[in-house]
Design a protein around this motif. Sequence first.
Motif, PDB file in Angstrom:
ATOM      1  N   THR A 209      33.901 -28.158  10.966  1.00 18.89           N
ATOM      2  CA  THR A 209      33.442 -26.886  11.521  1.00 18.89           C
ATOM      3  C   THR A 209      32.669 -27.163  12.804  1.00 18.89           C
ATOM      4  N   TRP A 210      32.528 -26.132  13.632  1.00 20.44           N
ATOM      5  CA  TRP A 210      31.737 -26.309  14.847  1.00 20.44           C
ATOM      6  C   TRP A 210      30.268 -26.515  14.514  1.00 20.44           C
ATOM      7  N   ALA A 211      29.843 -25.998  13.364  1.00 21.17           N
ATOM      8  CA  ALA A 211      28.465 -26.266  12.928  1.00 21.17           C
ATOM      9  C   ALA A 211      28.285 -27.748  12.630  1.00 21.17           C
ATOM     10  N   ASP A 212      29.285 -28.355  11.965  1.00 20.30           N
ATOM     11  CA  ASP A 212      29.235 -29.803  11.697  1.00 20.30           C
ATOM     12  C   ASP A 212      29.143 -30.585  13.000  1.00 20.30           C
ATOM     13  N   ILE A 213      30.014 -30.227  13.932  1.00 25.41           N
ATOM     14  CA  ILE A 213      30.085 -30.965  15.195  1.00 25.41           C
ATOM     15  C   ILE A 213      28.811 -30.778  16.008  1.00 25.41           C
ATOM     16  N   SER A 214      28.287 -29.579  16.023  1.00 20.65           N
ATOM     17  CA  SER A 214      27.044 -29.325  16.760  1.00 20.65           C
ATOM     18  C   SER A 214      25.887 -30.128  16.179  1.00 20.65           C
ATOM     19  N   ALA A 215      25.845 -30.239  14.839  1.00 17.82           N
ATOM     20  CA  ALA A 215      24.779 -31.018  14.203  1.00 17.82           C
ATOM     21  C   ALA A 215      24.881 -32.492  14.559  1.00 17.82           C
ATOM     22  N   LEU A 216      26.105 -33.009  14.677  1.00 21.61           N
ATOM     23  CA  LEU A 216      26.299 -34.417  15.033  1.00 21.61           C
ATOM     24  C   LEU A 216      26.041 -34.650  16.517  1.00 21.61           C
ATOM     25  N   ASN A 217      26.426 -33.671  17.359  1.00 20.31           N
ATOM     26  CA  ASN A 217      26.198 -33.718  18.800  1.00 20.31           C
ATOM     27  C   ASN A 217      26.555 -35.082  19.396  1.00 20.31           C
ATOM     28  N   PRO A 218      27.848 -35.451  19.352  1.00 12.42           N
ATOM     29  CA  PRO A 218      28.248 -36.799  19.788  1.00 12.42           C
ATOM     30  C   PRO A 218      28.039 -37.033  21.282  1.00 12.42           C
ATOM     31  N   ASP A 219      27.984 -38.298  21.639  1.00 10.26           N
ATOM     32  CA  ASP A 219      27.845 -38.674  23.048  1.00 10.26           C
ATOM     33  C   ASP A 219      29.177 -38.572  23.791  1.00 10.26           C
ATOM     34  N   VAL A 220      30.275 -38.805  23.068  1.00  6.56           N
ATOM     35  CA  VAL A 220      31.619 -38.822  23.665  1.00  6.56           C
ATOM     36  C   VAL A 220      32.559 -38.070  22.732  1.00  6.56           C
ATOM     37  N   ILE A 221      33.414 -37.240  23.302  1.00  7.84           N
ATOM     38  CA  ILE A 221      34.471 -36.573  22.539  1.00  7.84           C
ATOM     39  C   ILE A 221      35.808 -36.981  23.143  1.00  7.84           C
ATOM     40  N   VAL A 222      36.716 -37.445  22.294  1.00  9.68           N
ATOM     41  CA  VAL A 222      38.034 -37.885  22.735  1.00  9.68           C
ATOM     42  C   VAL A 222      39.078 -36.986  22.084  1.00  9.68           C
ATOM     43  N   VAL A 223      39.820 -36.255  22.900  1.00 13.69           N
ATOM     44  CA  VAL A 223      40.871 -35.364  22.410  1.00 13.69           C
ATOM     45  C   VAL A 223      42.167 -36.158  22.331  1.00 13.69           C
ATOM     46  N   MET A 224      42.734 -36.211  21.139  1.00 15.27           N
ATOM     47  CA  MET A 224      43.959 -36.965  20.884  1.00 15.27           C
ATOM     48  C   MET A 224      44.826 -36.184  19.900  1.00 15.27           C
ATOM     49  N   CYS A 225      45.189 -34.965  20.300  1.00 15.18           N
ATOM     50  CA  CYS A 225      45.922 -34.076  19.389  1.00 15.18           C
ATOM     51  C   CYS A 225      47.240 -34.709  18.962  1.00 15.18           C
ATOM     52  N   CYS A 226      47.441 -34.745  17.663  1.00  8.68           N
ATOM     53  CA  CYS A 226      48.557 -35.452  17.055  1.00  8.68           C
ATOM     54  C   CYS A 226      49.897 -34.891  17.525  1.00  8.68           C
ATOM     55  N   GLY A 227      50.760 -35.794  17.999  1.00 11.65           N
ATOM     56  CA  GLY A 227      52.091 -35.397  18.414  1.00 11.65           C
ATOM     57  C   GLY A 227      52.218 -35.017  19.874  1.00 11.65           C
ATOM     58  N   TYR A 228      51.151 -35.217  20.660  1.00 16.07           N
ATOM     59  CA  TYR A 228      51.169 -34.791  22.057  1.00 16.07           C
ATOM     60  C   TYR A 228      50.790 -35.935  22.997  1.00 16.07           C
ATOM     61  N   GLY A 229      51.337 -35.872  24.199  1.00 13.31           N
ATOM     62  CA  GLY A 229      51.039 -36.860  25.216  1.00 13.31           C
ATOM     63  C   GLY A 229      49.825 -36.486  26.043  1.00 13.31           C
ATOM     64  N   LEU A 230      49.640 -37.187  27.144  1.00 15.24           N
ATOM     65  CA  LEU A 230      48.425 -37.020  27.942  1.00 15.24           C
ATOM     66  C   LEU A 230      48.327 -35.630  28.571  1.00 15.24           C
ATOM     67  N   ALA A 231      49.401 -35.142  29.162  1.00 17.41           N
ATOM     68  CA  ALA A 231      49.325 -33.859  29.870  1.00 17.41           C
ATOM     69  C   ALA A 231      48.925 -32.729  28.931  1.00 17.41           C
ATOM     70  N   ASP A 232      49.524 -32.685  27.753  1.00 14.56           N
ATOM     71  CA  ASP A 232      49.174 -31.637  26.797  1.00 14.56           C
ATOM     72  C   ASP A 232      47.734 -31.788  26.322  1.00 14.56           C
ATOM     73  N   ASN A 233      47.298 -33.020  26.106  1.00 15.10           N
ATOM     74  CA  ASN A 233      45.927 -33.215  25.639  1.00 15.10           C
ATOM     75  C   ASN A 233      44.905 -32.886  26.716  1.00 15.10           C
ATOM     76  N   VAL A 234      45.251 -33.043  27.983  1.00 17.52           N
ATOM     77  CA  VAL A 234      44.374 -32.571  29.052  1.00 17.52           C
ATOM     78  C   VAL A 234      44.218 -31.053  28.944  1.00 17.52           C
ATOM     79  N   ARG A 235      45.312 -30.371  28.695  1.00 21.69           N
ATOM     80  CA  ARG A 235      45.261 -28.908  28.559  1.00 21.69           C
ATOM     81  C   ARG A 235      44.425 -28.502  27.349  1.00 21.69           C
ATOM     82  N   PHE A 236      44.612 -29.205  26.220  1.00 19.64           N
ATOM     83  CA  PHE A 236      43.823 -28.887  25.032  1.00 19.64           C
ATOM     84  C   PHE A 236      42.335 -29.141  25.275  1.00 19.64           C
ATOM     85  N   ALA A 237      42.022 -30.228  25.998  1.00 19.10           N
ATOM     86  CA  ALA A 237      40.621 -30.533  26.291  1.00 19.10           C
ATOM     87  C   ALA A 237      40.013 -29.486  27.226  1.00 19.10           C
TER      88      ALA A 237
END
Length: 297
Positions: A209-237
């Motif tokens: 959940t976004w509540a989980d993620i907000s509580a963790l508040n990571p230093d780095v987020i890496v978008v690696m949506c399953c089944g997609y290449g770089l261009a699509d993941n740039v769009r998702f990010a």
Amino acid sequence: MRVASLLPSATDMAVDLGLAGQLVAVSHSCDHPAAAGLPVMTRSSIGAHLPPADIDAAVSAAVREGRPLYQVLAEVLDAVRPDLLLTQGVCEVCAVTPGTIQDALRALPDSLPTDARTLSLDGKTLSGILGDVQRVADAAGVPERGEALTRAARDRWAAITPAAHAPRVLTLEWTDPPFYGGHWVPEQVERAGGVNVLGRAGQDSGRATWADISALNPDVIVVMCCGYGLADNVRFAQDLRAHAPARTLRAVQAGQLWATDANALYSRPSLGVVRGAEVLAALLRGEPTHGASVRLS
């Protein structure tokens, strides 16, 4: 030997093992150049070009109702008659499973030679993936090639220079809704020098959940949506960056939101996971890798 591959990672393994000339059929999602022009044995029941939230809803509904996400085209299986059929048991969402193959064989019971073998690949960690490489090599009669490949992969993994400052890292293998990376991805993060904040090595990915993620508040987020290449993941990010709950996160505010080529580096249980750890180590040092990762400023 006639080899049919029902998932991209198996095709990648077969080519790495020098078996490209023995491939007789592949899946609809196999994108290795060696797969071009080969008969396609599978199709997906989910539209590939839907928005992430719609894909998640369609997959969830299919799983809930017991409907297969993929189909094996029995008539193609009957035409190519492979001696070795490569499938997987890691994730029913990702590719054809042994149960789907059995459904096809019931429709055409004589579509495989009597001595044909179905090999289900089930590696969920680096060690498991390397074990699968060796199993494919053994089944194809080239065990020495498997030994050489796995030895080189272990050496390359050991040679990775991790980031020195141990940032807290969240990997997202889906963004709407958010799913954190599982299986081998936590190993990749740790080898790259990061502290993985969600997910455990060898365990399935999971919904957050976004509540989980907000509580963790990571230093780095890496978008690696399953089944997609770089261009699509740039769009998702980019879409993620515009999402209100994400805008307040430390990583987004500090410009530490990254998009990657998940297909080549993170989604598939293949030798590409070693390269994926190298790319992660570079981006944790603030260094994009051309064609593999992009930092969203």
